[in-house]
Write a protein that holds these residues in place. Structure first.
Motif, PDB file in Angstrom:
ATOM      1  N   ASP A   1       0.839  -1.210   0.000  1.00 12.17           N
ATOM      2  CA  ASP A   1       0.000   0.000   0.000  1.00 12.17           C
ATOM      3  C   ASP A   1       0.869   1.254   0.000  1.00 12.17           C
ATOM      4  O   ASP A   1       0.559   2.233  -0.691  1.00 12.17           O
ATOM      5  CB  ASP A   1      -0.915   0.005   1.231  1.00 12.17           C
ATOM      6  CG  ASP A   1      -2.051  -0.983   1.122  1.00 12.17           C
ATOM      7  OD1 ASP A   1      -2.393  -1.367  -0.018  1.00 12.17           O
ATOM      8  OD2 ASP A   1      -2.600  -1.371   2.165  1.00 12.17           O
TER       9      ASP A   1
ATOM     10  N   SER B   1       2.195   1.709  -3.349  1.00 12.48           N
ATOM     11  CA  SER B   1       1.113   2.107  -4.247  1.00 12.48           C
ATOM     12  C   SER B   1       0.805   3.591  -4.099  1.00 12.48           C
ATOM     13  O   SER B   1       0.575   4.300  -5.094  1.00 12.48           O
ATOM     14  CB  SER B   1      -0.142   1.269  -3.962  1.00 12.48           C
ATOM     15  OG  SER B   1      -1.162   1.550  -4.896  1.00 12.48           O
TER      16      SER B   1
ATOM     17  N   SER C   1       1.301   6.300  -7.055  1.00 11.77           N
ATOM     18  CA  SER C   1       0.176   7.124  -7.490  1.00 11.77           C
ATOM     19  C   SER C   1       0.505   8.607  -7.400  1.00 11.77           C
ATOM     20  O   SER C   1       0.227   9.379  -8.327  1.00 11.77           O
ATOM     21  CB  SER C   1      -1.056   6.799  -6.642  1.00 11.77           C
ATOM     22  OG  SER C   1      -2.144   7.625  -6.988  1.00 11.77           O
TER      23      SER C   1
ATOM     24  N   ARG D   1       2.974  -4.612  -9.951  1.00  7.02           N
ATOM     25  CA  ARG D   1       1.999  -3.668  -9.393  1.00  7.02           C
ATOM     26  C   ARG D   1       1.852  -3.852  -7.894  1.00  7.02           C
ATOM     27  O   ARG D   1       1.515  -4.930  -7.406  1.00  7.02           O
ATOM     28  CB  ARG D   1       0.646  -3.853 -10.066  1.00  7.02           C
ATOM     29  CG  ARG D   1       0.676  -3.531 -11.530  1.00  7.02           C
ATOM     30  CD  ARG D   1      -0.414  -2.748 -12.081  1.00  7.02           C
ATOM     31  NE  ARG D   1      -1.544  -2.350 -11.335  1.00  7.02           N
ATOM     32  CZ  ARG D   1      -2.444  -1.524 -11.825  1.00  7.02           C
ATOM     33  NH1 ARG D   1      -2.299  -1.028 -13.040  1.00  7.02           N
ATOM     34  NH2 ARG D   1      -3.484  -1.179 -11.112  1.00  7.02           N
TER      35      ARG D   1
ATOM     36  N   ASP E   1      -0.482  -2.605  -5.987  1.00  4.64           N
ATOM     37  CA  ASP E   1      -1.866  -2.820  -5.561  1.00  4.64           C
ATOM     38  C   ASP E   1      -2.258  -4.288  -5.717  1.00  4.64           C
ATOM     39  O   ASP E   1      -3.037  -4.819  -4.916  1.00  4.64           O
ATOM     40  CB  ASP E   1      -2.824  -1.909  -6.342  1.00  4.64           C
ATOM     41  CG  ASP E   1      -2.712  -2.076  -7.844  1.00  4.64           C
ATOM     42  OD1 ASP E   1      -1.695  -2.626  -8.328  1.00  4.64           O
ATOM     43  OD2 ASP E   1      -3.646  -1.656  -8.561  1.00  4.64           O
TER      44      ASP E   1
ATOM     45  N   THR F   1      -8.770  -6.357  -9.042  1.00  8.05           N
ATOM     46  CA  THR F   1      -7.560  -5.544  -9.175  1.00  8.05           C
ATOM     47  C   THR F   1      -6.728  -5.989 -10.363  1.00  8.05           C
ATOM     48  O   THR F   1      -6.191  -5.165 -11.109  1.00  8.05           O
ATOM     49  CB  THR F   1      -6.724  -5.631  -7.881  1.00  8.05           C
ATOM     50  OG1 THR F   1      -7.521  -5.219  -6.774  1.00  8.05           O
ATOM     51  CG2 THR F   1      -5.492  -4.753  -7.965  1.00  8.05           C
TER      52      THR F   1
END
Length: 494
Positions: free
Chosen positions: A166, A169, A173, A288, A290, A377
């Motif tokens: 997280d 992520s 982002s 990734r 996420d 996801t």
């Protein structure tokens, strides 16, 4: 005989201690395509996923962007909040691990007590008032025969790994948001420069029209049209300035600076558009964060089922307690005053109105929920990659056509102005050509910005800096400890 029974009991406990009621964990099965549908021939290379990576934004070769991106991880409060959540998960894991070790406690008390004269079974020679002085040390150890504590540790470890993902992520982002805002701002800088040049051109055109009007060659209508063109361009320039301010404020917040104290000087330089190799779709599960977080939460929910099912079985612990107790302070710590106890204890809930069964059903439902979220996801990840691949692919084709249209529009404007000077056409033809040429140039600049934004979106969709680190295990688990994309991996070949 007693020793033999004790050995048998200890051996049985050792065997049972390896028991766990958590289901055998497997990551949810997902359908993975063999190739990206929208990938075009423009891709130049495939990334080496085992190469350490860092600072993906350096592929754009922009020192200002490099400086701003570093500030995101250092000063952005959202990153700080995600870091705090990670620290919380780490502390929870430490709490769960503490159950694997014995608990040692100490107690000391000096008390004066009085018992009731009418206490049942009170002896006739017992005093009504007496002292109780106690010092005691105790050790307790949960045997964890059914794997409750071990599954709590497993769940805590998965939760901590999910919080790590997280955190990455959030960073990715915010870094992508900063890059997008930055390229939008630089695109507006280019448009501002274009409009400034256009305003100068329109001012010269207005002077020419006024001169021709004074000579009786041009009409009032031509002057009015020239003035309208100039005022419209000036209004567009003001609008660009307003839009640029919003992106500048967004960049300030992303880098942890108050918008009132932040400023970026205009810069007119065509941004470098890198070629981004995408590799094979299966590598997406390794990149990734996420996806890694979603997979770790599935593992966490799986372990929680073992915790819930262990509650149906007795909790067995071993205890050892020893110390001294006396009715006087001196002598107190003497052999006659010794107290001790040793032995196992068993606690079993016989009836709870279905509470344990409901908790188990809740844990199973949580596993199903997290499994569905993981699949969603993964699907979204493939969609985002395909979306940005399609954008880059088709916008590249569009850019070729747009450049040809711009050349034609500029030639039309040159011919229209020449014919107007010669008195062959009215100023309406010049206005039309000017509008077309300006619109085409703005469209070309917007197209370049859209291509940059699509490249940022593709890097984010690919997981930015996430890759396998060479460890064994499932791809999603490897992603938890992955690092950032190295610029040499993403940079286009010269």
């Amino acid at each position: 005989m007693d020793k033999r029974r004790m050995c048998i009991a200890l051996a049985a406990m050792a065997l049972i201690s390896g028991c766990s009621f958590a289901p055998t964990y497997q990551a949810p099965a997902t359908r993975i395509p063999t190739t990206f549908k929208e990938g075009g021939a423009w891709q130049l290379a495939r990334p080496a996923d085992r190469v350490p990576r860092d600072a993906w934004w350096t592929v754009y070769r922009d020192p200002v962007l490099d400086r701003l991106e570093v500030q995101v991880a250092a000063a952005n409060p959202d990153v700080a909040a995600a870091m705090a959540r990670h620290d919380e998960a780490t502390a929870y894991l430490s709490q769960a691990r503490s159950g694997l070790f014995p608990t040692i406690g100490a107690e000391a008390s000096v008390e004066r007590q009085r018992q009731s004269d009418n206490r049942p079974l009170r002896g006739a020679d017992q005093p009504a008032v007496y002292g109780t002085n106690t010092v005691d040390v105790g050790i307790g150890y949960d045997l964890d025969l059914w794997g409750k504590i071990r599954n709590e540790v497993s769940a805590g470890r998965s939760a901590m790994q999910a919080s790590e993902a997280d955190l990455e992520s959030v960073r990715l982002s915010l870094q992508a948001n900063l890059a997008s805002a930055y390229f939008n701002l630089r695109g507006l800088d280019e448009q501002q420069q274009l409009l400034n040049d256009t305003i100068d051109t329109y001012q010269h055109a207005l002077k020419l029209t006024l001169s021709r009007h004074a000579g009786g060659i041009a009409s009032d209508l031509d002057v009015s049209r020239a003035q309208t063109q100039l005022d419209t361009a000036r209004a567009s320039a003001d609008d660009i300035a307003a839009r640029r301010a919003l992106y500048e404020h967004a960049i300030a917040s992303l880098t942890g600076a108050p918008a009132s104290d932040f400023a970026l000087a205009p810069e007119i330089e065509t941004a470098y558009l890198p070629s981004i190799p995408t590799g094979v779709p299966a590598a997406l599960l390794q990149r990734r964060p996420d996806i890694a977080a979603a997979e770790r939460r599935v593992a966490e929910a799986n372990a929680q089922i073992g915790v819930a099912k262990a509650a149906f079985f007795p909790d067995i612990s071993l205890g050892l307690d020893g110390g001294y107790q006396s009715d006087t302070l001196s002598p107190w710590l003497m052999a006659p005053n010794e107290i001790w106890s040793v032995g196992p204890s068993l606690v079993l809930t016989l009836f709870d109105g279905g509470r344990r069964e409901a908790i188990t059903q809740q844990a199973r439902a949580k596993l199903a929920e997290n499994g569905a979220k993981y699949k969603a996801t993964v699907l979204l990840a493939f969609q985002q990659v395909e979306d940005n691949l399609a954008q880059l692919h088709h916008l590249g084709d569009e850019a070729t056509q747009q450049n040809e249209a711009l050349v034609a529009a500029q030639r039309t404007l040159t011919l229209s102005m020449s014919r107007y000077r010669d008195g062959v056409v009215s100023y309406l033809d010049v206005v039309t050509a000017q509008t077309t040429e300006l619109t085409t140039q703005i469209d070309a600049l917007n197209l370049n910005t859209r291509r940059l934004l699509a490249s940022v979106g593709l890097i984010e969709a690919l997981g930015g800096g996430w890759s396998a680190d060479g460890a064994t295990g499932s791809p999603a688990v490897q992603a938890v400890s992955a690092q950032a994309v190295h610029p040499k991996v993403l940079a286009s070949a010269d």
